[in-house]
Design an enzyme around this catalytic site. Structure first.
Site, short mmCIF file in Angstrom:
data_model
loop_
_atom_site.label_atom_id
_atom_site.label_comp_id
_atom_site.label_asym_id
_atom_site.label_seq_id
_atom_site.Cartn_x
_atom_site.Cartn_y
_atom_site.Cartn_z
N CYS A 265 0.87 -1.19 0.00
CA CYS A 265 0.00 0.00 0.00
C CYS A 265 0.90 1.23 0.00
CB CYS A 265 -0.97 -0.02 1.17
SG CYS A 265 -0.21 -0.05 2.80
N ASN B 63 2.25 1.42 4.36
CA ASN B 63 2.54 0.15 5.05
C ASN B 63 2.20 0.21 6.55
OD1 ASN B 63 5.44 -2.04 5.61
ND2 ASN B 63 3.36 -2.60 5.10
N CYS C 216 -1.50 0.71 7.31
CA CYS C 216 -2.95 0.45 7.40
C CYS C 216 -3.35 -0.80 6.60
CB CYS C 216 -3.76 1.65 6.93
SG CYS C 216 -3.43 3.17 7.86
N ARG C 217 -3.44 -0.66 5.29
CA ARG C 217 -4.02 -1.73 4.49
C ARG C 217 -3.12 -2.95 4.30
NH1 ARG C 217 -5.31 2.20 -0.32
NH2 ARG C 217 -3.38 3.04 0.58
N SER C 218 -1.86 -2.72 3.89
CA SER C 218 -1.04 -3.91 3.60
C SER C 218 -0.66 -4.72 4.84
CB SER C 218 0.20 -3.55 2.76
OG SER C 218 1.05 -2.65 3.42
N ASP D 258 -8.49 3.95 1.05
CA ASP D 258 -7.45 4.36 2.00
C ASP D 258 -8.15 4.89 3.26
OD1 ASP D 258 -5.52 5.64 3.42
OD2 ASP D 258 -4.67 6.74 1.73
#
Ligand code: 4NP
Length: 162
Positions: free
Chosen positions: A9, A12, A14-16, A127
């Site tokens: 993401c 690095n 939050c999402r990934s 996001d």
């Protein structure tokens, strides 16, 4: 040979890391740790060495997933290390494409929601960073479905025991 998957993401944090935690738990559930290895990275270096955002930790913990590791930036060398380099949104994918040194690397780049059953192609994982904590729960749910789809794909594609 191990199949290595890197989720990518922007930051690095939050999402990934969420995708990494979910996928690792699916791999453990399936008893496939000896075949599949999971990592994550960000296209930006802005949050280097930081722990995942507290809201990311919270959403994961609420779903029984503990996140490990700190933020790192995706490097060109990673294309040689991983079989799957999976972006969370179109921006991540475009950034990865601009880093890809050759066609072999380019072919390793995917978008996570393309593995989500019933999703349209080219959909982004939103996001959540500038939104409220609700966004983190939503991201978790999206990634849970998408990672299940990815797991099925990898098992079939690499003929792994299931
Ligand atoms: P991520 O979320 O890419 O899912 O880790 C973000 C984290 C930080 C920022 C943006 C998105 N930021 O602008 O600092």
């Amino acid at each position: 040979m191990k199949i290595r998957i890197c989720f990518v993401c922007l930051g690095n944090i939050c999402r990934s890391p969420t995708a990494e935690g979910i996928m690792r738990s699916l791999v453990e559930e399936a008893g496939l740790e000896e075949y599949i290895e999971i990592d994550s990275a960000g296209t930006s270096a802005e949050h280097l060495d930081e722990e995942p955002d507290p809201r990311t930790h919270e959403a994961a913990e609420e779903n029984g997933i503990s996140l490990v590791g700190t933020a790192r930036q995706f490097e060109i060398e990673d294309f040689a290390e991983f079989e799957y380099v999976i972006g969370m949104d179109g921006e991540n994918r475009d950034e990865l494409s601009s880093l890809a040194p050759d066609e072999t690397a380019e072919e390793k780049i995917f978008l996570i929601r393309d593995f989500e059953p019933r999703a349209r192609r080219d959909q982004d994982v939103p996001d959540p960073y500038y939104g409220g904590s609700d966004g983190f729960g939503e991201v978790f749910e999206i990634l849970k479905n998408a990672c299940r789809g990815l797991m099925e794909h990898v098992v079939i594609q690499h003929d792994l025991p299931s």
